[in-house]
Design an enzyme around this catalytic site. Structure first.
Site, PDB file in Angstrom:
ATOM      1  CB  CYS A  50      78.963  95.082 -15.526  1.00  0.00           C
ATOM      2  SG  CYS A  50      78.458  95.259 -13.815  1.00  0.00           S
ATOM      3  CG  HIS A  51      77.958  91.702 -20.281  1.00  0.00           C
ATOM      4  ND1 HIS A  51      78.183  91.011 -19.123  1.00  0.00           N
ATOM      5  CD2 HIS A  51      77.123  90.935 -21.013  1.00  0.00           C
ATOM      6  CE1 HIS A  51      77.517  89.868 -19.151  1.00  0.00           C
ATOM      7  NE2 HIS A  51      76.863  89.806 -20.281  1.00  0.00           N
ATOM      8  CB  ALA A  52      75.008  95.413 -23.930  1.00  0.00           C
TER       9      ALA A  52
END
Length: 134
Positions: A50-52
């Site tokens: 749930c991230h970049a």
């Protein structure tokens, strides 16, 4: 436009004693490996990632069990199931990623192109969308 992620199959060596999978940085993965970590003990209700990442590239490999990986660039989305220890997926920088649907025996190995730096993570999806559209 190209793929969001790229499937990678690593060399598998073996004989009557079993199998051996070899992964070499800047050869089998498109970067020098600076960090490796494992995700395990999750189940089919857990969503990880749930991230970049602004700088990091990754290769993900389920060395045991199975999991799914979803990657999006804000417009397109791809999902891949990792279910064999010789198969992985390469994720370039600035892709939003989520790992989920872990089998009870899942061990997801992650190889990264950078050492950990929390400031390069984008953990809010709306912020991610704003940043990639600049």
């Amino acid at each position: 436009m190209g793929e969001l992620l790229r499937k990678v199959t690593f060399p598998e060596l073996g004989d009557e004693r079993g199998n051996l999978v070899v992964i070499e940085g800047a050869k089998d993965v498109p970067f020098e490996i600076k960090r490796a970590f494992f995700i395990y003990g999750s189940d089919d209700t857990v969503v990880r990632g749930c991230h970049a990442n602004r700088q990091s590239e990754f290769v993900l490999i389920n060395v045991a069990g199975t999991s799914k990986v979803m990657v999006t660039d804000g417009d397109r989305k791809e999902i891949v199931e990792l279910n064999h220890p010789r198969d992985g997926v390469y994720i370039p920088r600035m892709m939003w990623k989520e790992m989920y649907d872990f089998s009870p025996d899942s061990v997801l190995m992650v190889l990264a192109s950078t050492h950990y730096d929390g400031t390069e993570y984008i953990r809010d999806y709306d912020e991610y969308l704003k940043e990639i559209k600049k």
